[in-house]
Design an enzyme around this catalytic site. Sequence first.
Site, short mmCIF file in Angstrom:
data_model
loop_
_atom_site.label_atom_id
_atom_site.label_comp_id
_atom_site.label_asym_id
_atom_site.label_seq_id
_atom_site.Cartn_x
_atom_site.Cartn_y
_atom_site.Cartn_z
N TRP A 196 101.45 19.67 63.04
CA TRP A 196 100.17 19.94 62.39
C TRP A 196 99.06 19.80 63.44
O TRP A 196 99.02 18.80 64.17
CB TRP A 196 99.98 18.94 61.25
CG TRP A 196 98.69 19.06 60.50
CD1 TRP A 196 98.14 20.21 59.99
CD2 TRP A 196 97.79 18.00 60.15
NE1 TRP A 196 96.96 19.92 59.35
CE2 TRP A 196 96.72 18.58 59.42
CE3 TRP A 196 97.79 16.62 60.37
CZ2 TRP A 196 95.67 17.83 58.92
CZ3 TRP A 196 96.74 15.88 59.87
CH2 TRP A 196 95.69 16.47 59.15
N ASP A 277 104.71 10.71 58.65
CA ASP A 277 103.65 11.42 57.95
C ASP A 277 104.28 12.07 56.73
O ASP A 277 105.09 12.99 56.84
CB ASP A 277 103.05 12.48 58.89
CG ASP A 277 101.89 13.22 58.22
OD1 ASP A 277 101.62 12.97 57.03
OD2 ASP A 277 101.25 14.05 58.91
N LYS A 313 98.71 17.37 48.09
CA LYS A 313 99.55 18.47 47.65
C LYS A 313 100.35 18.11 46.40
O LYS A 313 100.34 18.84 45.43
CB LYS A 313 100.50 18.89 48.77
CG LYS A 313 99.94 19.93 49.71
CD LYS A 313 98.80 19.46 50.61
CE LYS A 313 99.26 18.51 51.68
NZ LYS A 313 98.23 18.19 52.68
N1 PLA Z 1 99.81 15.77 57.58
C1 PLA Z 1 100.32 17.00 57.52
C2 PLA Z 1 101.64 17.28 58.14
C3 PLA Z 1 99.59 18.02 56.88
O1 PLA Z 1 100.10 19.25 56.85
C4 PLA Z 1 98.34 17.73 56.32
C5 PLA Z 1 97.51 18.80 55.66
C6 PLA Z 1 97.88 16.41 56.41
C7 PLA Z 1 98.64 15.45 57.04
C8 PLA Z 1 96.57 15.96 55.85
O2 PLA Z 1 96.36 16.20 54.54
P1 PLA Z 1 95.27 15.40 53.70
O3 PLA Z 1 94.41 14.65 54.63
O4 PLA Z 1 94.52 16.46 52.98
O5 PLA Z 1 96.07 14.53 52.81
N2 PLA Z 1 97.66 20.09 56.15
C9 PLA Z 1 97.02 21.24 55.49
C10 PLA Z 1 95.52 21.10 55.37
C11 PLA Z 1 97.57 21.44 54.09
C12 PLA Z 1 94.77 20.74 56.61
O6 PLA Z 1 95.04 21.29 57.69
O7 PLA Z 1 93.88 19.87 56.48
C13 PLA Z 1 97.39 22.49 56.31
O8 PLA Z 1 97.02 23.60 55.90
O9 PLA Z 1 98.08 22.35 57.34
#
Ligand code: PLA
Length: 467
Positions: A196, A277, A313
């Site tokens: 991510w 995570d 989610k």
């Molecule tokens: N960890 C991972 C692996 C994630 O994909 C995301 C969110 C988070 C943590 C953090 O989410 P939160 O803070 O909202 O609980 N990833 C998303 C959104 C869904 C983003 O980038 O913020 C994504 O589209 O990758």
Amino acid sequence: MRPQLTSPDAHSIASPSSPSSAISASDRRLNALVRHLVDASPAMDSQNLKDTVSASPTSGFHADSVFAHVVRAPEDPILGVTVAYNKDPSPVKLNLGVGAYRTEEGKPLVLNVVRRAEQQIVNDRARVKEYLPIVGLADFNKLSAKLILGADSPAIQENRVTTVECLSGTGSLRVGGEFLARHYHQRTIYIPQPTWGNHPKVFTIAGLSVKTYRYYDPATRGLNFQGLLEDLGSAPSGAIVLLHACAHNPTGVDPTVQQWEQIRQLMRSKALLPFFDSAYQGFASGSLDADAQSVRMFVADGGECLVAQSYAKNMGLYGERVGALSIVCKTADIASRVESQVKLVVRPMYSNPPIHGASIVATILKDRDMYNEWTIELKAMADRIISMRHQLFDALRAKGTPGDWSHIIKQIGMFTFTGLNSEQVAFMTREYHIYMTSDGRISMAGLSTRTIPHLTDAIHAAVTGVV
Ligand code: PLA
């Protein structure tokens, strides 16, 4: 009263009744401009100028701004996709960028059980809006630990888990990262390659030094298990390792249970510290327990670890920013000392967490009936995503799009890592108004039966026409 040029108020547009000490910064800036213009053009009085000069934030004071040197930052690689999407007037536009669940009708979803819980909270006159403790809502913390570690977890029974409510998954990672930077002897964290996009930024800012371990093999579109074992095997003893508990983002590739077991043995033998995570519990398989298995394997061996949980989610609570950081320790005494230090991380950062989202989660988790309703709604979301995988795969095969697209149905969770390159992505956005991250990741949760043909046409054109 209209100030005269000759009056003591000539250089001020604050009304005579308002003490000059109380005027705002923007009023002061406006006064300075009026003063300047009045001096330059004596024919105008200050009221005229006040009427023609607006104090809106867009008015041009740039020449003497103390921020004039600030350069524009690029948009975020994921959230910026939504910004671009929102600007596109096309009626066929499709946002497959951010991982946000959409219904078959393409609408955001508030779970029924969340509406019920909120109703109950609103109707309860005993609920107040006082500050929560620094660690957040006690019930929420207990129930969150139970959800991820399992109701019968010995670590919970032995009181050696400290759980702190944080601002969703991101906030939990950030607080955990800073705690480690302050109190753990090894400041290097290994994150998978790729991962991510926010991970390296969160951990660097928390004070850790970020390195990567091999994870994904583009040739097989699967796990580079050998590379992973080699890289973790040569990491310095004690290093922190970030693991996606399930539904790896962006690849959709998870280790098998046997592979997790090998990873666990290797990490424990080298005293590597696992930081999980868990942003998609329940979203990968539709089962909350199955998706927590990796974490539970590491807790079952009696060793220590950290877990960041997000309810964005799996409960659809994206904007409520509700999540939890759990630190599993060896003893209850250590856990309580660790908690006392986590509080020192949180207090100067945001003081204490918000109450509403955590109250929704606690209400649902503690009521058997609501909990069951949640698992059914969660399974329905996971199933719809899986069905989108099959529909997209079938549509590409039916169209005869060159390439092996079986990874679409093999990958797990919210995303498909398509293998499309950044030129192909740019082409699909330009010609088909399909928005996705430039690494070729698409959010399967943003698709519907109605939009699959459009995406299929776009992918077909991209792979047949763009090099
Ligand atoms: N960890 C991972 C692996 C994630 O994909 C995301 C969110 C988070 C943590 C953090 O989410 P939160 O803070 O909202 O609980 N990833 C998303 C959104 C869904 C983003 O980038 O913020 C994504 O589209 O990758």
